[in-house]
Design a protein around this motif. Structure first.
Motif, mmCIF file in Angstrom:
data_model
loop_
_atom_site.group_PDB
_atom_site.id
_atom_site.type_symbol
_atom_site.label_atom_id
_atom_site.label_comp_id
_atom_site.label_asym_id
_atom_site.label_seq_id
_atom_site.Cartn_x
_atom_site.Cartn_y
_atom_site.Cartn_z
ATOM 1 N N SER A 1 -8.328 0.413 3.351
ATOM 2 C CA SER A 1 -8.184 -0.174 4.735
ATOM 3 C C SER A 1 -8.263 0.835 5.935
ATOM 4 O O SER A 1 -8.442 0.154 6.923
ATOM 5 N N TYR B 1 0.680 5.406 1.099
ATOM 6 C CA TYR B 1 -0.039 6.733 1.637
ATOM 7 C C TYR B 1 1.048 7.768 1.976
ATOM 8 O O TYR B 1 2.377 7.538 1.962
ATOM 9 N N MET C 1 0.839 -1.070 -0.022
ATOM 10 C CA MET C 1 -0.026 0.055 -0.044
ATOM 11 C C MET C 1 0.849 1.245 -0.156
ATOM 12 O O MET C 1 2.055 1.194 0.362
ATOM 13 N N TRP D 1 -4.964 1.488 0.404
ATOM 14 C CA TRP D 1 -4.613 2.100 1.751
ATOM 15 C C TRP D 1 -6.116 2.972 2.161
ATOM 16 O O TRP D 1 -6.244 2.693 3.370
#
Length: 446
Positions: free
Chosen positions: A220, A166, A164, A217
């Motif tokens: 999630s 971010y 991921m 991300w």
């Protein structure tokens, strides 16, 4: 949508601008006016939006644009992260720029204002992570090629982990010793906003492959109800995820998913006919493993939500909060609450919620009218105060509770104060009364 549109107009000033509390504010807010213009522009294909409302709000913003192309804030920036770490106002200028472009067809005067804002953003030195994220998005929306240069700076600051991607803005240290923080705790609103802007950039540049780890991300970080911390980060995240889903959607998609949990098998089918329908199952216990397999083609999201409780808050408090009851009688009592901001600087717009004790009601006329108090909402079991930013100096307010019913075993109520745009910045305590109507009655009979 029509109800929301009508309600939003109640926050409009005579000059066409908007602010958090309408005419109760001295001036319209540049940020909120831009947000309203963007929202109304998005709603235009679905409901009636008065063109004069859009034109007057746009004229108000453009008329206040500085000579260098930036946009000032004559009102209050209640969303503090819009200010970034710099005093240049590039975040606000980028936000207004995007709103002006996204509202729909624009006239020549707006085109000139847009170009001035682009020039401003591309000639100053932007280093703050939030400013880079929102500026990259705004320049992309405006079709300026320098957006790629801006995004390259942002991309160099990304965190890549577990497949991921971010962006995380370091927090300002508090005054209390650091406490343990769960690695699975939902990210801060500012991180969700920055990462959402990045995903919108990937979508606008048709780089779907680059956006997949960013999308993962953001997904999630959703809570079990599908939202995030605050209104603004939820709006941005949903916009980014919706546009990403649109780019990935296929009429031919058809996926069969099998979930095996401790010998039990659960099956789900996702197709174009039910793609917008949430399918879920509640497990009787928390399993050690969940096995998932899928066949077919298309794009779907599977989420496992686990609920648990802790005995006490594990977060460092952001506010100092105390509550004191006085003048307690059978029929009434006074409540005084005192609070202050514990972190550096000031909070954003703050909300203070008082749960009302069983058998009592709030006397609205008794609520002390502090200078920072902007709005009061009173419901059956709760009073909500909307406050301007709170600093390090302690502030106290008082109000009265009046008996409306005799209730045995009166239950405690919660008192909570939090930052509107970063609700994780909060403090809460439990309010209890030592007075019982039944004890008083028994004593008087004796």
């Amino acid at each position: 949508m029509e109800t929301g549109y009508a309600r939003e107009l109640t926050y409009r000033h005579d000059d066409g601008s908007f602010s958090a509390f309408g005419d109760r504010d001295d001036s319209g807010s540049m940020w909120l006016t831009a947000f309203v213009v963007k929202s109304f522009g998005q709603a235009r294909p679905f409901i009636y939006i008065d063109d004069s409302v859009m034109e007057k709000a746009t004229d108000w913003m453009i008329s206040r644009q500085n000579a260098d192309g930036s946009f000032p804030e004559p009102g209050r920036v209640i969303h503090t992260n819009m200010q970034g770490a710099s005093a240049t106002g590039s975040s606000l200028t980028a936000f207004v720029l995007a709103a002006l472009v996204e509202q729909g067809p624009i006239d020549n005067r707006t085109v000139v204002a847009v170009q001035k804002a682009i020039t401003y953003l591309t000639t100053i030195d932007i280093t703050d992570m939030y400013e880079l994220a929102i500026s990259s998005y705004a320049l992309t929306v405006a079709g300026d090629p320098s957006a790629s240069v801006m995004f390259a700076k942002l991309d160099a600051l990304a965190t890549i982990k577990d497949g991921m991607k971010y962006w995380h803005k370091p927090e300002v240290p508090g005054t209390s010793p650091p406490r343990w923080r769960s690695p699975n705790q939902q990210a801060k609103s500012v991180d969700i906003e920055m990462t959402s802007y990045a995903l919108l950039y990937y979508i606008r540049t048709n780089d779907i492959t680059g956006g997949i780890p960013v999308m993962k991300w953001i997904t999630s970080q959703r809570n079990s109800l599908g939202g995030y911390h605050s209104t603004q980060d939820t709006v941005l995240a949903l916009q980014a995820l919706s546009e990403f889903a649109t780019s990935m959607f296929s009429e031919d998609g058809n996926i069969h998913i099998t979930v095996t949990v401790e010998g039990a098998i659960y099956e789900f089918d996702v197709s174009s006919e039910n793609a917008l329908v949430l399918q879920s199952v509640a497990l009787p216990s928390v399993p050690e493993t969940v096995d998932v397999s899928a066949t077919g083609s298309g794009f779907a999201l599977l989420e496992v939500a686990v609920y648990f409780y802790v005995e006490e808050d594990i977060e460092e408090p952001s506010f100092s909060l105390s509550v004191e009851l006085s003048d307690e009688t059978l029929d009434s009592m006074k409540v005084q609450t005192c609070f202050r901001w514990l972190k550096a600087g000031t909070s954003g717009m703050a909300i203070q919620e008082f749960g009302v004790l069983s058998g009592f009601a709030v006397n609205p006329d008794s609520i002390e009218r502090l200078p920072i108090l902007k709005k009061i909402e009173v419901a059956d079991r709760k009073v909500v105060l909307y406050l301007d930013e709170i600093g390090s100096d302690e502030i106290c307010t008082t109000f009265e509770l009046e008996r409306v019913a005799m209730v045995a075993q009166s239950q405690p109520a919660a008192v909570r104060i939090y930052d509107y745009y970063e609700p994780s910045n909060e403090s809460a305590i439990v309010l209890r009364s030592s007075v019982s109507p039944w004890e008083k009655t028994a004593n008087s009979e004796m």
